[in-house]
Design an enzyme around this catalytic site. Structure first.
Site, PDB file in Angstrom:
ATOM      1  N   VAL A   1      -5.793 -13.139  -3.984  1.00  0.00           N
ATOM      2  CA  VAL A   1      -5.566 -12.746  -5.377  1.00  0.00           C
ATOM      3  C   VAL A   1      -4.125 -13.043  -5.777  1.00  0.00           C
ATOM      4  O   VAL A   1      -3.864 -13.632  -6.840  1.00  0.00           O
ATOM      5  CB  VAL A   1      -5.920 -11.259  -5.581  1.00  0.00           C
ATOM      6  CG1 VAL A   1      -5.467 -10.780  -6.955  1.00  0.00           C
ATOM      7  CG2 VAL A   1      -7.422 -11.044  -5.408  1.00  0.00           C
TER       8      VAL A   1
ATOM      9  N   TYR B   1      -4.317 -11.197  14.753  1.00  0.00           N
ATOM     10  CA  TYR B   1      -4.165 -10.014  13.895  1.00  0.00           C
ATOM     11  C   TYR B   1      -5.321  -9.024  14.125  1.00  0.00           C
ATOM     12  O   TYR B   1      -5.094  -7.824  14.329  1.00  0.00           O
ATOM     13  CB  TYR B   1      -4.118 -10.442  12.423  1.00  0.00           C
ATOM     14  CG  TYR B   1      -4.170  -9.299  11.444  1.00  0.00           C
ATOM     15  CD1 TYR B   1      -3.095  -8.420  11.292  1.00  0.00           C
ATOM     16  CD2 TYR B   1      -5.299  -9.072  10.661  1.00  0.00           C
ATOM     17  CE1 TYR B   1      -3.154  -7.360  10.393  1.00  0.00           C
ATOM     18  CE2 TYR B   1      -5.363  -8.022   9.760  1.00  0.00           C
ATOM     19  CZ  TYR B   1      -4.289  -7.167   9.633  1.00  0.00           C
ATOM     20  OH  TYR B   1      -4.357  -6.109   8.745  1.00  0.00           O
TER      21      TYR B   1
ATOM     22  N   ARG C   1      -8.850 -22.428   7.254  1.00  0.00           N
ATOM     23  CA  ARG C   1      -7.790 -22.122   8.219  1.00  0.00           C
ATOM     24  C   ARG C   1      -8.325 -21.347   9.418  1.00  0.00           C
ATOM     25  O   ARG C   1      -9.241 -20.519   9.275  1.00  0.00           O
ATOM     26  CB  ARG C   1      -6.685 -21.308   7.523  1.00  0.00           C
ATOM     27  CG  ARG C   1      -6.031 -22.100   6.409  1.00  0.00           C
ATOM     28  CD  ARG C   1      -4.957 -21.322   5.697  1.00  0.00           C
ATOM     29  NE  ARG C   1      -5.466 -20.157   4.989  1.00  0.00           N
ATOM     30  CZ  ARG C   1      -4.726 -19.405   4.177  1.00  0.00           C
ATOM     31  NH1 ARG C   1      -3.451 -19.677   4.006  1.00  0.00           N
ATOM     32  NH2 ARG C   1      -5.246 -18.366   3.556  1.00  0.00           N
TER      33      ARG C   1
ATOM     34  N   ALA D   1       3.105  -2.892   9.690  1.00  0.00           N
ATOM     35  CA  ALA D   1       2.417  -3.920  10.476  1.00  0.00           C
ATOM     36  C   ALA D   1       2.862  -5.301  10.053  1.00  0.00           C
ATOM     37  O   ALA D   1       3.499  -5.488   9.021  1.00  0.00           O
ATOM     38  CB  ALA D   1       0.897  -3.807  10.301  1.00  0.00           C
TER      39      ALA D   1
ATOM     40  N   ILE E   1       0.840  -1.202   0.000  1.00  0.00           N
ATOM     41  CA  ILE E   1       0.000   0.000   0.000  1.00  0.00           C
ATOM     42  C   ILE E   1       0.873   1.249   0.000  1.00  0.00           C
ATOM     43  O   ILE E   1       0.607   2.219  -0.725  1.00  0.00           O
ATOM     44  CB  ILE E   1      -0.975  -0.033   1.205  1.00  0.00           C
ATOM     45  CG1 ILE E   1      -1.981  -1.185   1.002  1.00  0.00           C
ATOM     46  CG2 ILE E   1      -1.700   1.298   1.363  1.00  0.00           C
ATOM     47  CD1 ILE E   1      -2.831  -1.532   2.214  1.00  0.00           C
TER      48      ILE E   1
ATOM     49  N   GLY F   1      -8.812 -18.636  12.249  1.00  0.00           N
ATOM     50  CA  GLY F   1      -8.636 -17.178  12.317  1.00  0.00           C
ATOM     51  C   GLY F   1      -9.316 -16.432  11.187  1.00  0.00           C
ATOM     52  O   GLY F   1      -9.508 -15.218  11.265  1.00  0.00           O
TER      53      GLY F   1
ATOM     54  N   ASP G   1      10.714   2.330   7.445  1.00  0.00           N
ATOM     55  CA  ASP G   1      10.369   0.931   7.179  1.00  0.00           C
ATOM     56  C   ASP G   1      11.569   0.070   7.572  1.00  0.00           C
ATOM     57  O   ASP G   1      12.710   0.442   7.301  1.00  0.00           O
ATOM     58  CB  ASP G   1      10.047   0.759   5.671  1.00  0.00           C
ATOM     59  CG  ASP G   1       9.295  -0.528   5.358  1.00  0.00           C
ATOM     60  OD1 ASP G   1       9.789  -1.606   5.703  1.00  0.00           O
ATOM     61  OD2 ASP G   1       8.215  -0.442   4.744  1.00  0.00           O
TER      62      ASP G   1
ATOM     63  N   PHE H   1      -8.978 -22.465   0.507  1.00  0.00           N
ATOM     64  CA  PHE H   1      -9.131 -23.019   1.863  1.00  0.00           C
ATOM     65  C   PHE H   1     -10.607 -22.919   2.249  1.00  0.00           C
ATOM     66  O   PHE H   1     -11.169 -21.828   2.237  1.00  0.00           O
ATOM     67  CB  PHE H   1      -8.237 -22.262   2.852  1.00  0.00           C
ATOM     68  CG  PHE H   1      -6.771 -22.465   2.553  1.00  0.00           C
ATOM     69  CD1 PHE H   1      -6.114 -23.605   2.978  1.00  0.00           C
ATOM     70  CD2 PHE H   1      -6.060 -21.514   1.813  1.00  0.00           C
ATOM     71  CE1 PHE H   1      -4.770 -23.813   2.681  1.00  0.00           C
ATOM     72  CE2 PHE H   1      -4.719 -21.712   1.520  1.00  0.00           C
ATOM     73  CZ  PHE H   1      -4.071 -22.860   1.953  1.00  0.00           C
TER      74      PHE H   1
HETATM   75  N1  LIG Z   1      -3.297  -5.287   2.129  1.00  0.00           N
HETATM   76  C1  LIG Z   1      -4.496  -5.442   2.693  1.00  0.00           C
HETATM   77  O1  LIG Z   1      -5.415  -6.069   2.129  1.00  0.00           O
HETATM   78  C2  LIG Z   1      -4.778  -4.822   4.046  1.00  0.00           C
HETATM   79  C3  LIG Z   1      -6.070  -4.963   4.593  1.00  0.00           C
HETATM   80  C4  LIG Z   1      -6.329  -4.418   5.836  1.00  0.00           C
HETATM   81  C5  LIG Z   1      -5.335  -3.717   6.515  1.00  0.00           C
HETATM   82  N2  LIG Z   1      -4.097  -3.596   5.958  1.00  0.00           N
HETATM   83  C6  LIG Z   1      -3.068  -2.874   6.692  1.00  0.00           C
HETATM   84  O2  LIG Z   1      -2.452  -1.935   5.835  1.00  0.00           O
HETATM   85  C7  LIG Z   1      -1.080  -1.764   6.222  1.00  0.00           C
HETATM   86  C8  LIG Z   1      -0.169  -1.924   5.027  1.00  0.00           C
HETATM   87  O3  LIG Z   1      -0.366  -3.222   4.478  1.00  0.00           O
HETATM   88  P1  LIG Z   1       0.361  -3.737   3.172  1.00  0.00           P
HETATM   89  O4  LIG Z   1      -0.606  -4.619   2.499  1.00  0.00           O
HETATM   90  O5  LIG Z   1       0.987  -2.626   2.432  1.00  0.00           O
HETATM   91  O6  LIG Z   1       1.458  -4.681   3.834  1.00  0.00           O
HETATM   92  P2  LIG Z   1       3.015  -4.862   3.487  1.00  0.00           P
HETATM   93  O7  LIG Z   1       3.494  -6.018   4.265  1.00  0.00           O
HETATM   94  O8  LIG Z   1       3.220  -4.873   2.013  1.00  0.00           O
HETATM   95  O9  LIG Z   1       3.641  -3.519   4.057  1.00  0.00           O
HETATM   96  C9  LIG Z   1       3.934  -3.351   5.424  1.00  0.00           C
HETATM   97  C10 LIG Z   1       5.266  -2.650   5.517  1.00  0.00           C
HETATM   98  O10 LIG Z   1       5.590  -2.465   6.900  1.00  0.00           O
HETATM   99  C11 LIG Z   1       6.946  -2.794   7.084  1.00  0.00           C
HETATM  100  N3  LIG Z   1       7.117  -3.228   8.478  1.00  0.00           N
HETATM  101  C12 LIG Z   1       6.650  -4.362   9.056  1.00  0.00           C
HETATM  102  N4  LIG Z   1       7.018  -4.413  10.339  1.00  0.00           N
HETATM  103  C13 LIG Z   1       7.710  -3.277  10.603  1.00  0.00           C
HETATM  104  C14 LIG Z   1       8.345  -2.759  11.758  1.00  0.00           C
HETATM  105  N5  LIG Z   1       8.343  -3.437  12.918  1.00  0.00           N
HETATM  106  N6  LIG Z   1       8.955  -1.560  11.673  1.00  0.00           N
HETATM  107  C15 LIG Z   1       8.987  -0.880  10.495  1.00  0.00           C
HETATM  108  N7  LIG Z   1       8.406  -1.330   9.366  1.00  0.00           N
HETATM  109  C16 LIG Z   1       7.774  -2.513   9.412  1.00  0.00           C
HETATM  110  C17 LIG Z   1       7.250  -3.900   6.078  1.00  0.00           C
HETATM  111  O11 LIG Z   1       8.627  -4.010   5.766  1.00  0.00           O
HETATM  112  C18 LIG Z   1       6.407  -3.465   4.893  1.00  0.00           C
HETATM  113  O12 LIG Z   1       7.151  -2.632   3.997  1.00  0.00           O
HETATM  114  C19 LIG Z   1      -0.843  -2.769   7.344  1.00  0.00           C
HETATM  115  O13 LIG Z   1      -0.998  -2.105   8.569  1.00  0.00           O
HETATM  116  C20 LIG Z   1      -1.951  -3.783   7.166  1.00  0.00           C
HETATM  117  O14 LIG Z   1      -2.268  -4.436   8.373  1.00  0.00           O
HETATM  118  C21 LIG Z   1      -3.788  -4.133   4.740  1.00  0.00           C
END
Ligand SMILES: NC(=O)c1ccc[n+]([C@@H]2O[C@H](COP(=O)([O-])OP(=O)(O)OC[C@H]3O[C@@H](n4cnc5c(N)ncnc54)[C@H](O)[C@@H]3O)[C@@H](O)[C@H]2O)c1
Length: 313
Positions: A184, A142, A267, A76, A13, A269, A32, A200
């Protein structure tokens, strides 16, 4: 023009969001730890100040947040299934990490936080469509960690007079998601690798898919609104799609209508049915998704096919 720092900005994102922030004229920094993301996912890394650090490192956060106008907190541990396998690590990154981000923002006088929360996993198995008034009953670590994050967001907004907005994302799809673990990505990878698509459960579980570009527009609207106190909004498409239907659509988009599908036990959760109403975001932020699921799948497939090096994979 604001000075904005995006935690987790090198992920899926984040990589889609940061160019949109730049296009609006904002100065953008990224913090990051590269555990999931990568600088290679960014089109123009030189456009950003990039700080490689962990959100749980309070001293680094103090330095990184000084002088910023807003924090967009995306970093996250983002997988339901992995959170069931490793609840402690999930808690550490998501619950403690979000607390650290808020606390550093408080110390540094950053007045605005936008928090990436989640819809389905946070609410649990409530009767859909869910909304901001649904009672959260997470069924995965989560979901619980995001609910804890929202709790701290609300508390900090009220205790320290900050603008904190929690955005409950639907299932986000789109370009730059090769490294993700969602359906996806898994279905398209299976088709590309010649493996069967694995579902699943029996495929009747439902989800709400939103294109990452629409999501990022919603994040920008929340940032611009800078609403006082604590606010929470679902950013979703409002369309309920079964996993079986999703697999069919992926096969169609990839021009592989007969690609085999296998079924494995469901699965722990993972919620059964989920989709969300976004009326509040529409009314208060002007949020309106513009990209259909079919179009979002086309864009995702196109990105996978046109990026054979698949950064972050
Ligand atoms: N992608 C989805 O469908 C979705 C849905 C609901 C919520 N979210 C939330 O959106 C946010 C972004 O998701 P995403 O899909 O881009 O995930 P992603 O894993 O691609 O990106 C998360 C980024 O956070 C970084 N990161 C993880 N732990 C870290 C830490 N301890 N310190 C610093 N950086 C850290 C990772 O290196 C990564 O670049 C997250 O909070 C996720 O929970 C995503």
């Amino acid at each position: 023009m604001a000075n904005i720092i995006v935690t987790g900005g090198c992920g899926f994102i984040g990589a889609n969001l940061v160019p949109m922030l730049r296009a609006q004229g904002h100065a953008v920094a990224i913090l990051d730890n590269m555990s999931r993301g990568s600088v290679e996912l960014l089109d123009n890394p030189a456009d950003y100040e990039i700080i490689e650090a962990d959100i749980r490192d309070a001293a680094v956060l103090d330095e990184a947040f000084a002088g910023r106008d807003a924090v967009i907190h995306l970093a996250a541990y983002g997988s339901v299934v992995e959170s069931v396998a490793s609840p402690e690590e999930n808690f550490s990154v998501n619950a403690e990490g979000t607390f650290r981000v808020l606390d550093a923002a408080r110390r540094q006088g950053v007045g605005q936080i936008v928090f990436s929360s989640t819809g389905g996993a946070l609410i649990g198995n409530a009767e859909p469509p869910v909304s901001e008034t649904s009672v959260p009953r997470p069924i995965s670590p989560y979901g619980a960690s995001k609910l804890a994050g929202e709790g701290y967001c609300c508390a900090f907004a009220h205790s320290y007079d900050m603008s904190v907005t929690a955005l409950r994302f639907a299932n986000i799809i789109g370009p730059v998601s090769w490294h993700k673990k969602g359906a996806v990505t898994a279905f398209f990878k299976a088709i590309m690798n010649g493996d069967p698509i694995c579902i699943f459960g029996d495929g009747s579980a439902t989800r709400d898919f939103l294109c990452v570009e629409d999501l990022c527009r919603g994040i920008l609207l929340a940032l611009d609104a800078r609403r006082p106190g604590f606010n929470v909004y679902h950013l979703a498409s409002g369309r309920e799609v079964s996993v079986r239907e999703l697999a069919e659509l992926c096969r169609k988009v990839a021009d592989a209508p007969d690609h085999p599908i296998v079924f494995e036990p469901k699965r722990a959760g993972e919620v059964e049915r989920n989709f969300a109403r976004f009326d509040l975001a529409r009314r208060e932020l002007g949020f309106e998704p513009e990209i259909s699921l079919e179009e979002a799948l086309e864009r995702t497939w196109e990105w996978f096919v046109s990026h054979p090096e698949r950064p972050g994979g």
